[in-house]
Design a protein around this motif. Structure first.
Motif, short mmCIF file in Angstrom:
data_model
loop_
_atom_site.label_atom_id
_atom_site.label_comp_id
_atom_site.label_asym_id
_atom_site.label_seq_id
_atom_site.Cartn_x
_atom_site.Cartn_y
_atom_site.Cartn_z
N ASP A 86 0.81 -1.21 0.00
CA ASP A 86 0.00 0.00 0.00
C ASP A 86 0.85 1.26 0.00
O ASP A 86 0.32 2.36 -0.18
CB ASP A 86 -0.94 0.01 1.21
CG ASP A 86 -1.97 -1.10 1.15
OD1 ASP A 86 -2.31 -1.56 0.03
OD2 ASP A 86 -2.44 -1.54 2.22
N ARG A 87 2.16 1.11 0.20
CA ARG A 87 3.08 2.26 0.26
C ARG A 87 4.06 2.27 -0.90
O ARG A 87 4.93 3.13 -0.97
CB ARG A 87 3.88 2.22 1.56
CG ARG A 87 3.08 2.17 2.83
CD ARG A 87 2.62 3.57 3.21
NE ARG A 87 2.01 3.57 4.52
CZ ARG A 87 2.40 4.33 5.53
NH1 ARG A 87 3.42 5.14 5.38
NH2 ARG A 87 1.77 4.29 6.67
N ARG A 88 3.97 1.32 -1.80
CA ARG A 88 4.92 1.24 -2.91
C ARG A 88 4.71 2.40 -3.89
O ARG A 88 3.63 2.96 -3.98
CB ARG A 88 4.77 -0.10 -3.64
CG ARG A 88 5.22 -1.25 -2.76
CD ARG A 88 5.05 -2.60 -3.40
NE ARG A 88 5.34 -3.65 -2.42
CZ ARG A 88 5.00 -4.90 -2.56
NH1 ARG A 88 4.37 -5.32 -3.65
NH2 ARG A 88 5.30 -5.78 -1.61
N GLY A 89 5.78 2.71 -4.62
CA GLY A 89 5.71 3.77 -5.62
C GLY A 89 5.93 5.15 -5.03
O GLY A 89 5.72 6.16 -5.72
N ARG A 90 6.37 5.24 -3.77
CA ARG A 90 6.56 6.54 -3.11
C ARG A 90 8.02 6.79 -2.71
O ARG A 90 8.30 7.70 -1.96
CB ARG A 90 5.69 6.61 -1.86
CG ARG A 90 4.22 6.43 -2.13
CD ARG A 90 3.43 6.48 -0.86
NE ARG A 90 2.07 6.01 -1.09
CZ ARG A 90 1.20 5.85 -0.12
NH1 ARG A 90 1.51 6.12 1.13
NH2 ARG A 90 -0.02 5.42 -0.40
N GLY A 91 8.93 5.92 -3.18
CA GLY A 91 10.33 6.10 -2.84
C GLY A 91 10.76 5.47 -1.53
O GLY A 91 11.91 5.61 -1.12
N ILE A 92 9.86 4.77 -0.87
CA ILE A 92 10.18 4.15 0.42
C ILE A 92 11.23 3.05 0.24
O ILE A 92 12.10 2.87 1.10
CB ILE A 92 8.92 3.63 1.12
CG1 ILE A 92 8.05 4.82 1.52
CG2 ILE A 92 9.26 2.76 2.33
CD1 ILE A 92 6.68 4.46 2.06
N GLY A 93 11.17 2.32 -0.87
CA GLY A 93 12.16 1.27 -1.11
C GLY A 93 13.57 1.82 -1.13
O GLY A 93 14.49 1.27 -0.52
N ALA A 94 13.77 2.95 -1.81
CA ALA A 94 15.09 3.57 -1.86
C ALA A 94 15.51 4.05 -0.48
O ALA A 94 16.66 3.88 -0.07
CB ALA A 94 15.10 4.73 -2.85
N GLU A 95 14.58 4.64 0.27
CA GLU A 95 14.89 5.08 1.63
C GLU A 95 15.27 3.90 2.50
O GLU A 95 16.22 3.98 3.30
CB GLU A 95 13.68 5.79 2.25
CG GLU A 95 13.35 7.13 1.65
CD GLU A 95 12.10 7.72 2.29
OE1 GLU A 95 11.84 7.46 3.48
OE2 GLU A 95 11.39 8.47 1.59
N LEU A 96 14.54 2.80 2.37
CA LEU A 96 14.82 1.60 3.15
C LEU A 96 16.21 1.06 2.82
O LEU A 96 16.98 0.72 3.72
CB LEU A 96 13.74 0.53 2.88
CG LEU A 96 13.99 -0.87 3.44
CD1 LEU A 96 14.19 -0.85 4.95
CD2 LEU A 96 12.82 -1.78 3.05
N VAL A 97 16.55 0.98 1.54
CA VAL A 97 17.87 0.47 1.15
C VAL A 97 18.97 1.38 1.70
O VAL A 97 19.97 0.89 2.24
CB VAL A 97 17.97 0.30 -0.37
CG1 VAL A 97 19.39 -0.04 -0.79
CG2 VAL A 97 17.01 -0.79 -0.85
N ARG A 98 18.78 2.69 1.61
CA ARG A 98 19.77 3.62 2.18
C ARG A 98 19.91 3.40 3.69
O ARG A 98 21.03 3.45 4.23
CB ARG A 98 19.39 5.07 1.88
CG ARG A 98 19.64 5.47 0.46
CD ARG A 98 19.41 6.99 0.24
NE ARG A 98 19.36 7.28 -1.16
CZ ARG A 98 18.23 7.45 -1.87
NH1 ARG A 98 17.05 7.35 -1.29
NH2 ARG A 98 18.29 7.71 -3.16
N ALA A 99 18.80 3.16 4.36
CA ALA A 99 18.85 2.92 5.81
C ALA A 99 19.57 1.60 6.11
O ALA A 99 20.36 1.52 7.06
CB ALA A 99 17.43 2.91 6.38
N LEU A 100 19.33 0.57 5.31
CA LEU A 100 20.00 -0.72 5.51
C LEU A 100 21.50 -0.62 5.24
O LEU A 100 22.29 -1.38 5.81
CB LEU A 100 19.38 -1.79 4.60
CG LEU A 100 17.97 -2.25 4.96
CD1 LEU A 100 17.38 -3.09 3.82
CD2 LEU A 100 17.96 -3.02 6.26
#
Length: 158
Positions: A86-100
């Protein structure tokens, strides 16, 4: 947004983010859909070399990922990255990878890798945008020899 350690109380929630058999495979290694109930609570390995994280927006988990430490090979691998559909397509994946990448870099190993299914164009664009590049074809062929799937292997180039 904040990266926090993963707790078993969130297992059912994260398992529910899988919407296809392929997503179940990425998260658990088994390609059954829906996510097999018998795996909830055990699908993330109880291995001291695997650090499991949730990515939170306030108090709401919006992403999950793992950092696999390999002291023997002197490397780290990011794995099992998934975002709430429900949160995809908002750049969260890139933020998550940067956090990891923060705990991955802090581990002190010179190389950080990840593997992705070649048909996962959205994830590949995300990884490229964060600074990952493909490993050589020779490395890819060698590393895929023992894998159940021919992955696209990528190295963090910073």
């Amino acid at each position: 947004m904040e990266l926090r350690g993963f707790g078993d109380e969130h297992g059912r929630l994260v398992a529910g983010w899988t919407r296809t058999a392929q997503e179940v495979g990425v998260l658990s290694g088994r390609e059954e859909y829906p996510f097999p109930a018998d795996l909830i609570g055990s699908w993330h390995k109880d291995d001291p070399d695997i650090e499991s994280y949730l990515y939170f927006d306030g108090e709401t988990p919006v992403g999950y990922g793992e950092v696999w430490l390999d002291d023997e090979e002197d490397e780290v691998e990011l794995a099992r990255v998934i975002v709430d559909p429900d949160r995809r397509g908002r750049g969260i994946g890139a933020e998550l990878v940067r956090a990891l990448l923060k705990p991955a870099v802090a581990a002190g190993h010179p190389d950080i890798f990840l593997r992705v299914r070649p048909e996962n164009a959205v994830a590949i664009r995300t990884y490229l945008g964060v600074g990952f590049v493909d490993v050589s074809q020779q490395e890819m062929d060698e590393w895929n020899a023992a894998q159940p799937v021919a992955y696209r292997w990528m190295r963090y180039a910073g």
